[in-house]
Write an enzyme that holds these catalytic residues in place. Structure first.
Site, mmCIF file in Angstrom:
data_model
loop_
_atom_site.group_PDB
_atom_site.id
_atom_site.type_symbol
_atom_site.label_atom_id
_atom_site.label_comp_id
_atom_site.label_asym_id
_atom_site.label_seq_id
_atom_site.Cartn_x
_atom_site.Cartn_y
_atom_site.Cartn_z
ATOM 1 N NE ARG A 180 41.820 8.011 13.726
ATOM 2 C CZ ARG A 180 41.082 7.332 12.887
ATOM 3 N NH1 ARG A 180 41.179 7.518 11.578
ATOM 4 N NH2 ARG A 180 40.228 6.429 13.312
ATOM 5 C CE1 TYR A 184 39.981 13.622 18.972
ATOM 6 C CE2 TYR A 184 41.069 12.832 16.988
ATOM 7 C CZ TYR A 184 40.398 12.580 18.163
ATOM 8 O OH TYR A 184 40.145 11.289 18.552
ATOM 9 C CE LYS A 197 45.018 5.814 16.421
ATOM 10 N NZ LYS A 197 44.625 4.433 16.635
ATOM 11 C CG HIS A 217 44.513 0.233 14.949
ATOM 12 N ND1 HIS A 217 43.263 0.500 14.433
ATOM 13 C CD2 HIS A 217 44.641 1.050 16.032
ATOM 14 C CE1 HIS A 217 42.675 1.432 15.165
ATOM 15 N NE2 HIS A 217 43.476 1.778 16.141
ATOM 16 C CB SER A 255 39.026 4.152 15.895
ATOM 17 O OG SER A 255 40.268 4.224 15.251
ATOM 18 C CB CYS A 288 35.611 -1.625 17.653
ATOM 19 S SG CYS A 288 34.852 -0.959 16.168
ATOM 20 C CE LYS A 343 42.692 -0.471 18.942
ATOM 21 N NZ LYS A 343 41.604 0.164 18.186
ATOM 22 C CB THR A 344 40.384 1.123 25.851
ATOM 23 O OG1 THR A 344 40.992 1.885 24.803
ATOM 24 C CG2 THR A 344 40.933 1.562 27.191
ATOM 25 C CG ASN A 345 35.754 -1.082 27.126
ATOM 26 O OD1 ASN A 345 36.255 -0.267 27.904
ATOM 27 N ND2 ASN A 345 34.640 -0.837 26.466
ATOM 28 C CG ASP A 395 45.278 2.778 19.526
ATOM 29 O OD1 ASP A 395 44.282 2.262 18.994
ATOM 30 O OD2 ASP A 395 45.805 3.826 19.094
ATOM 31 N NE ARG A 417 39.039 9.178 21.055
ATOM 32 C CZ ARG A 417 39.400 8.045 20.488
ATOM 33 N NH1 ARG A 417 40.314 7.275 21.035
ATOM 34 N NH2 ARG A 417 38.837 7.631 19.374
ATOM 35 C CG ASP A 435 30.596 -12.499 30.575
ATOM 36 O OD1 ASP A 435 30.995 -13.399 31.344
ATOM 37 O OD2 ASP A 435 29.705 -11.678 30.888
HETATM 38 O O1 SAT Z 1 42.121 9.812 17.436
HETATM 39 S S1 SAT Z 1 42.937 8.611 17.372
HETATM 40 O O2 SAT Z 1 43.217 8.285 15.976
HETATM 41 O O3 SAT Z 1 44.201 8.797 18.079
HETATM 42 C C1 SAT Z 1 42.124 7.322 18.105
HETATM 43 C C2 SAT Z 1 41.579 6.384 17.107
HETATM 44 O O4 SAT Z 1 40.771 6.795 16.274
HETATM 45 O O5 SAT Z 1 41.934 5.188 17.144
HETATM 46 MN MN MN Z 2 43.186 3.416 17.557
#
Ligand code: SAT
Ligand code: MN
Length: 589
Positions: free
Chosen positions: A71, A199, A208, A228, A250, A252, A254-256, A279, A373, A499
């Site tokens: 981004r 991108y 976003k 977010h 972003s 940090c 979140k997906t995990n 997200d 990604r 954990d």
């Molecule tokens: O590239 S994105 O903005 O979609 C992912 C992110 O930075 O959270």
């Molecule tokens: Mn994000």
């Protein structure tokens, strides 16, 4: 051939085609045959590559320009008629000035190209939460990615034909000229224009741009929230499921966190975690006075490096089919993908994300870009919750704020009440990551992890949070976490990943009123023994350090929050009061 009978839509598409001058207009109906044909086009032009179809069925490989890998916050603008409506944390340009400037760039930008018109929905069509958009683009990558990340199909077209309002999204990759790249939002016109990037975060305009920047603006007007945040479901056999939202900047984790695997010890007790979103959350107040959340997306756009069968097996399994990989390394021997820490077997005969021959970690460059990604359908996720696909909101028990902080921030604490939680969110800071262009690893204030995503003045956004709190009779409890605190040797003290469930279970016990907590200047911390660390190799000394509130560190924090607050002309008194209280309590330490 248009399938749209809504004249307003047709007029707008015609106007955009007159501007961008494509050789052909293709309406996307989301059918498999159509997407397959478009994919074949991308393979013919080599815009995308097909990966090993036995090992990774339906998977594609895509590479962006080296100047276009994340981004671009400097080139992301909010165009409101009044500058103060964009606020001090957004880049502002007068809407007419921006339309004129970008109009010149869009003029003829699709010459010799096909223009794709993608009607899509964020949220399940027909639910209270659904918002419709139409993205016009000249990029096949965008078409195929939007088909994964959003809901595209006949029902969206039907909703438009029935007169649904929609966000007008225009994208052209143009020449991917970084000097003329702009991602512009016109909240007052429900419009997004993006040019000269290819991108994801800059061009998948449902994500976003719509779901957060325009969404937050609409939420303020209409009385809901666009955040977010991931959404996670926690169940214990025989008990009611609980739902938690978490806001983290972003890259940090979140997906995990959204896909976490409980440690064995908790599995044996009957705990189970499933994923609703990783997200974005859209939140509305229910008739019962609770806050309900949906994930408006339909896929995951996750960071690849660091994802592996240990850190996040569910994400790994999610990406085994129908996935687009962007800017990762390729294994040329078997035409598969690789990224740093995926496994211990980097390709001997590889190609890095730039397309150069690459032979493993000894090489000077990384195989995958740090912000490389995967774009994967949510339905692929082995632990996707049923509630994801109904699109009905789930009642949120806890909201977690968190950042990436080597120092100062304890592992977990609870806000004293909703307004104090809003203060904690507003004061949040995190070390920057590769998800946006710019320096990595510097601490910056990122309130509610929304700094790059709030579509209007953040002072009003904070007020909106406070107002929402007043409307709820049973609001979620608010918490702050930091999985990333390090010791004197710069080593992480907390194991993280699965954990992290331990901290979440403490939060849920707090929500249920099952346990007390200890008052600290920051909020309410776990009492000794309440955070279940059974089976962890964690000494009392380390545990103490994870929770320490250090006076000098927090004097600096208070100063940093004050400095951040000073950017705003005025802030809700609830926040300035909370900062004054924190300051006094730190001084008294
Ligand atoms: O590239 S994105 O903005 O979609 C992912 C992110 O930075 O959270
Ligand atoms: Mn994000």
């Amino acid at each position: 051939m248009t399938m749209i009978t809504n004249q307003f839509v047709n007029d707008w598409v015609k106007e955009m085609a007159e501007l961008t001058k494509p050789e052909e207009i293709i309406w996307i109906d989301g059918s498999e045959e159509q997407l397959e044909a478009i994919k074949q086009d991308a393979l013919t032009t080599k815009e995308m590559l097909e990966l090993n179809q036995e090992k990774l069925p339906g998977c594609l490989y895509y590479r962006t320009k080296p100047t276009d890998v994340a981004r671009d916050e400097k080139r992301t603008v909010i165009c409101t008629r009044r500058k103060e409506d964009a606020g001090p944390t957004n880049n502002w340009v007068d809407p007419q000035e921006m339309y004129d400037k970008m109009g010149k760039l869009f003029d003829g930008s699709m010459k010799g190209r096909k223009m794709y018109v993608i009607p899509f929905s964020m949220g399940v069509v027909g639910t209270e939460f659904s918002k419709i958009g139409i993205e016009i683009t000249d990029s096949i990558y965008v078409v195929l990615s939007m088909a994964i990340m959003t809901r595209v199909g006949r029902d969206v077209i039907d909703a438009l034909n029935a007169g649904a309002d929609f966000t007008k999204c225009l994208h052209s990759k143009a020449d991917i000229n970084e000097q003329e790249k702009y991602i512009a939002h016109f909240p007052e016109d429900n419009t997004i224009w993006s040019i000269n990037s290819a991108y994801g975060g800059n061009v998948l305009l449902g994500k976003k741009c719509l779901a957060l920047r325009i969404g937050s603006y609409l939420g303020k007007q209409e009385g809901w929230m666009a955040e977010h945040m991931l959404i996670l479901k926690v169940e214990k056999e025989g008990e009611e499921p609980k739902y938690v939202c978490g806001a983290f900047p972003s890259a940090c984790g979140k997906t995990n966190l959204a896909m976490l695997t409980p440690p064995e010890y908790f599995k044996e007790q009957g705990y189970k975690v499933s994923t609703i979103g990783d997200d974005i959350s859209w939140l509305r107040i229910g008739e019962d006075g609770r806050l309900y959340a949906v994930n408006p997306e339909n896929g995951f756009f996750g960071v690849a490096p660091g994802t592996n069968m240990k850190s996040n097996p569910n994400a790994m399994l999610t990406t085994m089919k129908g996935t687009i990989f962007t800017n990762v390394a390729r294994n040329l021997d078997d035409n598969t993908v690789w990224w740093e820490s995926m496994d211990k077997n980097p390709p001997a005969n590889g190609e890095d994300w730039l397309g150069n021959p690459w032979n493993g970690p000894e090489a000077d460059v990384k195989g995958a870009h740090p912000n490389s990604r995967f774009t994967a359908p949510a339905a692929n996720c082995p632990i996707i919750a049923d509630e994801f696909s109904t699109g009905e909101g789930v009642p949120i028990s806890a909201i977690i704020f968190g950042g990436r902080r080597a120092k100062a921030e304890p592992l977990v604490y609870q806000a004293k009440d909703w307004n104090h939680g809003v203060f904690i969110g507003s004061a949040m800071a995190s070390e920057t990551t590769a998800a946006a262009n710019g320096q990595v690893g510097v601490v910056r204030h990122d309130p509610m992890a929304m700094l790059p995503f709030c579509g209007y003045n953040m002072a009003e956004y904070f007020q909106h949070w406070i107002d929402m709190g007043k409307k709820m009779t049973n609001p979620p409890k608010i918490f702050h976490v930091n999985w990333f605190r390090t010791d004197e040797n710069d080593q992480f003290m907390w194991p993280g990943f699965g954990d992290n469930l331990r901290a979440i279970l403490w939060m849920l016990d707090r929500c249920d009123g099952k346990i007390d907590a200890e008052e600290t200047p920051l909020g309410l911390a776990p009492k000794k023994g309440d955070l279940d660390v059974t089976g962890l190799d964690l000494s009392d000394e380390v545990l103490e350090k994870l929770f320490a509130v250090n006076k000098a560190d927090w004097e600096a924090e208070v100063e940093g929050i004050q400095e951040f607050y000073d950017k705003f002309d005025s802030l809700p008194v609830e926040l300035t009061d909370a900062l004054a209280t924190l300051k006094a309590e730190i001084e008294a330490l």
